[in-house]
Design a protein around this motif. Sequence first.
Motif: not given
Length: 206
Positions: A128-151
């Motif tokens: 349950x905790x990790x799911x909440x972390x995943x959702x909270x990180x989503x905007x930042x994760x998508x930002x890096x993905x859009x900038x083509x630097x996901x790593x």
Amino acid sequence: MKRRELIKLVGLITGGSMIGGQFFLSGCNAGGKAAGGAFNEANMALLNEIGETIIPTTNTPGAKAANVAEFMRILVTDCYTQAEQEAFIKGISEIDVVSNKMHKNDFIKCTPEQRHEILVSLEKEAKEYNQKVWEADKPEREKFKAEKRPYNFVPSPKHYYSMMRQMSIAGYFNSEIGAKQALEYLPVPGKYDGAYPYKKGDKAFY
């Protein structure tokens, strides 16, 4: 077992990417400096008992015999970020808090059955905790993905039990006991068999 294969195995068993895996794979230092003296004798003993509850001794030796605590010490110290180290270290003391709430005893003094109950409870909490972390990180994760630097994206620390479980599994199968007794061991490069059966269309060996 090669590092990349080990990371895939841990991900397959635990259903998630291995925490610190990117640094473990590259051999680079993550830069965290929080580990310090957290890996004292008492904590190492506790981590081995947690590992033993996850991978108990059966007809083959378990995680304690493989000394998975030492693997945890190295991985946390060298491959975890500062935030991940802090979460893991806090989790070491949190284990006994949970244990005393459930069974009025420290984890290391509990019976095998009680230890199992504690870790089952923590597994549910971690999911349950990790799911909440995943959702909270989503905007930042998508930002890096859009900038083509996901790593370059550094995720927030997952639940401490997820770390302990993953490292128990990784440490066990990375050990001589895990490789030779729990898995089918094939020495590298293995024997040469010039008469090995071959059918047209079979893939060549690497």
